[in-house]
Motif scaffolding. Structure first.
Motif, PDB file in Angstrom:
ATOM      1  N   SER A 118      -8.195  55.668  59.402  1.00 52.56           N
ATOM      2  CA  SER A 118      -8.084  55.464  60.846  1.00 52.56           C
ATOM      3  C   SER A 118      -6.673  55.748  61.344  1.00 52.56           C
ATOM      4  CB  SER A 118      -8.489  54.035  61.217  1.00 52.56           C
ATOM      5  OG  SER A 118      -9.836  53.801  60.892  1.00 52.56           O
ATOM      6  N   ILE A 119      -5.691  55.301  60.583  1.00 54.67           N
ATOM      7  CA  ILE A 119      -4.295  55.535  60.969  1.00 54.67           C
ATOM      8  C   ILE A 119      -3.984  57.025  60.935  1.00 54.67           C
ATOM      9  CG2 ILE A 119      -1.886  55.177  60.292  1.00 54.67           C
ATOM     10  CD1 ILE A 119      -2.755  52.360  59.361  1.00 54.67           C
ATOM     11  N   VAL A 120      -4.422  57.707  59.891  1.00 57.47           N
ATOM     12  CA  VAL A 120      -4.176  59.143  59.775  1.00 57.47           C
ATOM     13  C   VAL A 120      -4.857  59.881  60.923  1.00 57.47           C
ATOM     14  CG1 VAL A 120      -4.685  61.177  58.370  1.00 57.47           C
ATOM     15  CG2 VAL A 120      -3.768  59.125  57.291  1.00 57.47           C
ATOM     16  N   GLU A 121      -6.069  59.486  61.293  1.00 60.00           N
ATOM     17  CA  GLU A 121      -6.791  60.122  62.405  1.00 60.00           C
ATOM     18  C   GLU A 121      -6.056  59.906  63.732  1.00 60.00           C
ATOM     19  OE1 GLU A 121     -11.056  59.705  64.701  1.00 60.00           O
ATOM     20  OE2 GLU A 121     -10.930  59.088  62.612  1.00 60.00           O
ATOM     21  N   ALA A 122      -5.580  58.688  63.963  1.00 60.87           N
ATOM     22  CA  ALA A 122      -4.858  58.394  65.204  1.00 60.87           C
ATOM     23  C   ALA A 122      -3.557  59.199  65.271  1.00 60.87           C
ATOM     24  CB  ALA A 122      -4.568  56.905  65.309  1.00 60.87           C
ATOM     25  N   LEU A 123      -2.851  59.284  64.156  1.00 61.89           N
ATOM     26  CA  LEU A 123      -1.611  60.058  64.131  1.00 61.89           C
ATOM     27  C   LEU A 123      -1.886  61.545  64.335  1.00 61.89           C
ATOM     28  CD1 LEU A 123       0.319  58.258  61.244  1.00 61.89           C
ATOM     29  CD2 LEU A 123       0.781  58.139  63.693  1.00 61.89           C
ATOM     30  N   ALA A 124      -3.023  62.022  63.833  1.00 64.15           N
ATOM     31  CA  ALA A 124      -3.391  63.427  64.042  1.00 64.15           C
ATOM     32  C   ALA A 124      -3.648  63.694  65.522  1.00 64.15           C
ATOM     33  CB  ALA A 124      -4.622  63.784  63.212  1.00 64.15           C
ATOM     34  N   LYS A 125      -4.293  62.753  66.207  1.00 58.30           N
ATOM     35  CA  LYS A 125      -4.532  62.909  67.645  1.00 58.30           C
ATOM     36  C   LYS A 125      -3.224  62.920  68.421  1.00 58.30           C
ATOM     37  CE  LYS A 125      -9.181  61.039  67.777  1.00 58.30           C
ATOM     38  NZ  LYS A 125     -10.067  59.953  68.255  1.00 58.30           N
ATOM     39  N   ILE A 126      -2.299  62.074  68.023  1.00 64.37           N
ATOM     40  CA  ILE A 126      -0.986  62.054  68.673  1.00 64.37           C
ATOM     41  C   ILE A 126      -0.289  63.393  68.453  1.00 64.37           C
ATOM     42  CG2 ILE A 126       1.327  61.026  68.585  1.00 64.37           C
ATOM     43  CD1 ILE A 126      -0.058  58.319  68.052  1.00 64.37           C
ATOM     44  N   LYS A 127      -0.386  63.942  67.235  1.00 59.43           N
ATOM     45  CA  LYS A 127       0.228  65.235  66.936  1.00 59.43           C
ATOM     46  C   LYS A 127      -0.376  66.338  67.801  1.00 59.43           C
ATOM     47  CE  LYS A 127       2.454  68.337  64.451  1.00 59.43           C
ATOM     48  NZ  LYS A 127       3.469  68.981  65.240  1.00 59.43           N
ATOM     49  N   VAL A 128      -1.701  66.320  68.009  1.00 56.46           N
ATOM     50  CA  VAL A 128      -2.362  67.309  68.859  1.00 56.46           C
ATOM     51  C   VAL A 128      -1.815  67.218  70.284  1.00 56.46           C
ATOM     52  CG1 VAL A 128      -4.563  67.924  69.947  1.00 56.46           C
ATOM     53  CG2 VAL A 128      -4.463  67.528  67.486  1.00 56.46           C
ATOM     54  N   LEU A 129      -1.669  66.002  70.794  1.00 56.00           N
ATOM     55  CA  LEU A 129      -1.133  65.820  72.142  1.00 56.00           C
ATOM     56  C   LEU A 129       0.317  66.292  72.239  1.00 56.00           C
ATOM     57  CD1 LEU A 129      -2.690  62.371  73.099  1.00 56.00           C
ATOM     58  CD2 LEU A 129      -3.254  64.601  74.060  1.00 56.00           C
ATOM     59  N   GLN A 130       1.104  66.033  71.208  1.00 55.59           N
ATOM     60  CA  GLN A 130       2.482  66.501  71.207  1.00 55.59           C
ATOM     61  C   GLN A 130       2.536  68.028  71.202  1.00 55.59           C
ATOM     62  OE1 GLN A 130       3.924  64.394  67.739  1.00 55.59           O
ATOM     63  NE2 GLN A 130       5.052  62.934  69.000  1.00 55.59           N
ATOM     64  N   ASP A 131       1.653  68.654  70.423  1.00 52.01           N
ATOM     65  CA  ASP A 131       1.593  70.123  70.398  1.00 52.01           C
ATOM     66  C   ASP A 131       1.195  70.677  71.764  1.00 52.01           C
ATOM     67  OD1 ASP A 131       2.344  70.104  67.754  1.00 52.01           O
ATOM     68  OD2 ASP A 131       0.309  70.393  66.970  1.00 52.01           O
ATOM     69  N   GLU A 132       0.252  69.991  72.415  1.00 48.82           N
ATOM     70  CA  GLU A 132      -0.173  70.411  73.757  1.00 48.82           C
ATOM     71  C   GLU A 132       0.995  70.333  74.735  1.00 48.82           C
ATOM     72  OE1 GLU A 132      -3.237  68.795  77.161  1.00 48.82           O
ATOM     73  OE2 GLU A 132      -3.780  68.484  75.061  1.00 48.82           O
ATOM     74  N   LEU A 133       1.771  69.273  74.643  1.00 49.20           N
ATOM     75  CA  LEU A 133       2.946  69.111  75.505  1.00 49.20           C
ATOM     76  C   LEU A 133       3.970  70.204  75.222  1.00 49.20           C
ATOM     77  CD1 LEU A 133       4.385  67.409  77.640  1.00 49.20           C
ATOM     78  CD2 LEU A 133       5.263  65.969  75.810  1.00 49.20           C
ATOM     79  N   LEU A 134       4.164  70.534  73.961  1.00 50.70           N
ATOM     80  CA  LEU A 134       5.093  71.593  73.592  1.00 50.70           C
ATOM     81  C   LEU A 134       4.659  72.940  74.168  1.00 50.70           C
ATOM     82  CD1 LEU A 134       7.589  72.499  72.002  1.00 50.70           C
ATOM     83  CD2 LEU A 134       6.091  72.796  70.026  1.00 50.70           C
ATOM     84  N   GLN A 135       3.367  73.215  74.163  1.00 52.72           N
ATOM     85  CA  GLN A 135       2.858  74.474  74.726  1.00 52.72           C
ATOM     86  C   GLN A 135       3.126  74.551  76.232  1.00 52.72           C
ATOM     87  OE1 GLN A 135       1.904  77.066  72.915  1.00 52.72           O
ATOM     88  NE2 GLN A 135       2.393  75.746  71.191  1.00 52.72           N
ATOM     89  N   VAL A 136       2.979  73.425  76.907  1.00 53.40           N
ATOM     90  CA  VAL A 136       3.249  73.395  78.344  1.00 53.40           C
ATOM     91  C   VAL A 136       4.723  73.666  78.600  1.00 53.40           C
ATOM     92  CG1 VAL A 136       3.290  71.905  80.395  1.00 53.40           C
ATOM     93  CG2 VAL A 136       1.318  71.856  78.873  1.00 53.40           C
ATOM     94  N   VAL A 137       5.583  73.070  77.802  1.00 49.55           N
ATOM     95  CA  VAL A 137       7.032  73.275  77.960  1.00 49.55           C
ATOM     96  C   VAL A 137       7.385  74.729  77.691  1.00 49.55           C
ATOM     97  CG1 VAL A 137       9.291  72.685  76.983  1.00 49.55           C
ATOM     98  CG2 VAL A 137       7.634  70.877  77.435  1.00 49.55           C
ATOM     99  N   LYS A 138       6.775  75.342  76.693  1.00 43.55           N
ATOM    100  CA  LYS A 138       7.072  76.743  76.366  1.00 43.55           C
ATOM    101  C   LYS A 138       6.653  77.676  77.501  1.00 43.55           C
ATOM    102  CE  LYS A 138       6.978  76.639  71.345  1.00 43.55           C
ATOM    103  NZ  LYS A 138       6.271  77.107  70.140  1.00 43.55           N
ATOM    104  N   ARG A 139       5.583  77.310  78.229  1.00 46.04           N
ATOM    105  CA  ARG A 139       5.134  78.150  79.346  1.00 46.04           C
ATOM    106  C   ARG A 139       6.150  78.189  80.469  1.00 46.04           C
ATOM    107  NH1 ARG A 139      -0.179  75.962  81.112  1.00 46.04           N
ATOM    108  NH2 ARG A 139      -0.276  74.674  79.274  1.00 46.04           N
ATOM    109  N   LEU A 140       6.956  77.157  80.572  1.00 49.34           N
ATOM    110  CA  LEU A 140       7.987  77.125  81.614  1.00 49.34           C
ATOM    111  C   LEU A 140       9.062  78.116  81.280  1.00 49.34           C
ATOM    112  CD1 LEU A 140       8.394  73.323  82.329  1.00 49.34           C
ATOM    113  CD2 LEU A 140       7.239  75.014  83.724  1.00 49.34           C
TER     114      LEU A 140
END
Length: 117
Positions: A95-117
């Protein structure tokens, strides 16, 4: 005494080639301004900020909020001894590994938005 407005002020005419006109209009459209407002801002040295920048900031704020909420839920769950007692060690680890994976996905999504700027 009448108020001076742009509507009753003199015009400045500029001759441009058709391709230049299209490029200027596209640039104005991209930043969410009329052609006149765009040219006025450029001519006066005012920084032209795009609507896309504002949309990206809103998008990043939403993703950042999601990351914060997910992290808060994970912390709350891990500090609740009664809740933790319901899981065996293997389930807890998965469960912890799954939650951390979801957080990592969200962080990657945020990074993609920043790169588009």
């Amino acid at each position: 005494m009448t108020n001076v407005t742009r509507k009753n002020s003199p015009l400045i005419k500029v001759r441009v080639l058709p391709a230049e006109k299209e490029a200027i209009e596209e640039n104005a459209r991209r930043v969410g301004l009329s052609t006149s407002a765009y040219l006025r801002n450029v001519g006066l040295g005012i920084e032209v900020r795009g609507v896309l920048d504002q949309q990206a900031v809103v998008e990043m704020s939403k993703v950042n909020g999601d990351i914060g909420r997910l992290g808060g839920l994970l912390k709350m769950w891990l500090t609740n001894d009664e809740r933790l007692a319901l899981f065996n060690q293997q389930q807890l680890q998965e469960s912890i590994v799954e939650a951390l994976a979801k957080i990592k996905v969200l962080q990657d999504e945020l990074l993609q938005v920043v790169k588009r700027l």
